[in-house]
Design a protein around this motif. Structure first.
Motif, PDB file in Angstrom:
ATOM      1  N   ARG A  45     -57.181  38.451  68.585  1.00 38.99           N
ATOM      2  CA  ARG A  45     -56.727  37.703  69.759  1.00 38.99           C
ATOM      3  C   ARG A  45     -55.714  36.641  69.339  1.00 38.99           C
ATOM      4  NH1 ARG A  45     -58.879  41.910  72.118  1.00 38.99           N
ATOM      5  NH2 ARG A  45     -61.169  41.903  72.100  1.00 38.99           N
ATOM      6  N   ARG A  46     -55.011  36.100  70.318  1.00 29.46           N
ATOM      7  CA  ARG A  46     -54.104  34.998  70.036  1.00 29.46           C
ATOM      8  C   ARG A  46     -54.910  33.725  69.803  1.00 29.46           C
ATOM      9  NH1 ARG A  46     -48.629  35.820  71.373  1.00 29.46           N
ATOM     10  NH2 ARG A  46     -48.210  38.012  70.863  1.00 29.46           N
ATOM     11  N   VAL A  47     -54.453  32.931  68.863  1.00 28.64           N
ATOM     12  CA  VAL A  47     -55.151  31.690  68.500  1.00 28.64           C
ATOM     13  C   VAL A  47     -54.164  30.533  68.599  1.00 28.64           C
ATOM     14  CG1 VAL A  47     -56.443  30.477  66.710  1.00 28.64           C
ATOM     15  CG2 VAL A  47     -56.667  32.974  66.927  1.00 28.64           C
ATOM     16  N   PHE A  48     -54.559  29.487  69.300  1.00 26.94           N
ATOM     17  CA  PHE A  48     -53.709  28.329  69.550  1.00 26.94           C
ATOM     18  C   PHE A  48     -54.374  27.077  68.988  1.00 26.94           C
ATOM     19  CE2 PHE A  48     -52.914  31.515  72.732  1.00 26.94           C
ATOM     20  CZ  PHE A  48     -51.541  31.533  72.877  1.00 26.94           C
ATOM     21  N   GLY A  49     -53.631  26.302  68.203  1.00 26.49           N
ATOM     22  CA  GLY A  49     -54.106  25.019  67.712  1.00 26.49           C
ATOM     23  C   GLY A  49     -53.514  23.907  68.561  1.00 26.49           C
ATOM     24  N   ILE A  50     -54.323  22.903  68.879  1.00 24.68           N
ATOM     25  CA  ILE A  50     -53.824  21.906  69.832  1.00 24.68           C
ATOM     26  C   ILE A  50     -52.731  21.027  69.238  1.00 24.68           C
ATOM     27  CG2 ILE A  50     -55.990  21.925  71.118  1.00 24.68           C
ATOM     28  CD1 ILE A  50     -56.528  19.071  70.016  1.00 24.68           C
TER      29      ILE A  50
ATOM     30  N   MET B 197     -50.882  27.405  77.383  1.00 23.68           N
ATOM     31  CA  MET B 197     -50.260  28.518  76.679  1.00 23.68           C
ATOM     32  C   MET B 197     -51.210  29.708  76.587  1.00 23.68           C
ATOM     33  SD  MET B 197     -48.190  26.710  73.547  1.00 23.68           S
ATOM     34  CE  MET B 197     -47.093  25.327  73.823  1.00 23.68           C
ATOM     35  N   ALA B 198     -52.474  29.429  76.291  1.00 27.55           N
ATOM     36  CA  ALA B 198     -53.450  30.505  76.139  1.00 27.55           C
ATOM     37  C   ALA B 198     -53.685  31.231  77.463  1.00 27.55           C
ATOM     38  CB  ALA B 198     -54.766  29.936  75.606  1.00 27.55           C
ATOM     39  N   VAL B 199     -53.820  30.477  78.553  1.00 22.57           N
ATOM     40  CA  VAL B 199     -54.014  31.103  79.863  1.00 22.57           C
ATOM     41  C   VAL B 199     -52.807  31.960  80.232  1.00 22.57           C
ATOM     42  CG1 VAL B 199     -54.182  30.621  82.337  1.00 22.57           C
ATOM     43  CG2 VAL B 199     -55.648  29.393  80.735  1.00 22.57           C
ATOM     44  N   GLY B 200     -51.610  31.443  79.977  1.00 17.87           N
ATOM     45  CA  GLY B 200     -50.409  32.226  80.252  1.00 17.87           C
ATOM     46  C   GLY B 200     -50.394  33.515  79.466  1.00 17.87           C
TER      47      GLY B 200
END
Length: 222
Positions: free
Chosen positions: A93-98, A210-213
């Motif tokens: 999955r895509r992973v996003f760091g704040i 970004m994650a929701v998009g």
């Protein structure tokens, strides 16, 4: 849409997780992915040192592995982005760091970003990261409020210090956009922005947006 955005607070503070959950509430919608905020039970009460950062990577990877099947994306809700690249390596999955998302968002809102840190010891970690990101030519300064994660619960004191530091970043260091340097600051964004008069990025909101998009574009609506 069944895939969820899992927002992992790598510390064990349920108060911080609750504040994050409230901050990202406007990003939820009936036809969008679930946004699930959770604490890491094995984490420290607050992540305030490099040792804290390093200690949560293993437990966080284990938790993400348990959630992989229902995940559309992961958000690591700590401004040190602990385990970001390890989780990207582990997960499909895509992973996003704040921290990464907060800074990237700030670059779209101003020319020079300033960061409000919790403690002076946080700043070397931030500077190493900004250097690795290649954004130092757009960096104004990183200043601490001198309060630990637990002390953010004293809302009047915390907001007062954030306003003071935010004004210094703006007036003395030339910042025209601010980034909040701790997920525990989430509930103060609107008040801080009004008081200082320049855009303020709450990095968990930036990352979750970004994650929701990404999930909406990747998983067709049912």
């Amino acid at each position: 849409m069944s895939a969820s955005v899992y927002v992992i607070n790598p510390n064990s503070s349920q108060a911080v997780t609750s504040a994050i959950d409230q901050a990202v509430a406007p990003l939820r919608s009936a036809d969008g992915p679930d946004v699930v905020c959770l604490s890491l039970a094995d984490g420290p009460p607050g992540i305030q040192s490099q040792r804290d950062v390093d200690s949560v990577i293993g437990p966080m990877l284990c938790k993400a592995s348990e959630l992989e099947g229902s995940a559309g994306a992961f958000v690591i809700a700590c401004f040190s982005d602990p385990g970001l690249h390890a989780l990207r390596e582990q997960s499909r999955r895509r992973v996003f760091g704040i921290a990464e998302c907060g800074v990237v968002n700030a670059l779209t809102l101003g020319q020079r970003f300033g960061v409000i840190a919790i403690l002076p010891t946080s700043i070397p970690r931030h500077l190493r990261y900004f250097g690795a990101m290649g954004v130092m030519d757009r960096f104004a300064a990183d200043l601490p409020i001198g309060l630990g994660v637990a002390e953010l619960s004293d809302e009047d004191r915390a907001l007062g210090r954030m306003i003071e530091v935010g004004r210094t970043l703006k007036d003395t260091h030339g910042a025209d956009v601010l980034v909040m340097g701790c997920a525990g600051m989430a509930r103060f964004r609107a008040d801080l922005e009004e008081a200082v008069g320049i855009p303020v990025v709450e990095p968990t909101q930036a990352a979750v947006a970004m994650a929701v998009g990404h999930v909406r574009l990747s998983y067709p609506l049912s």
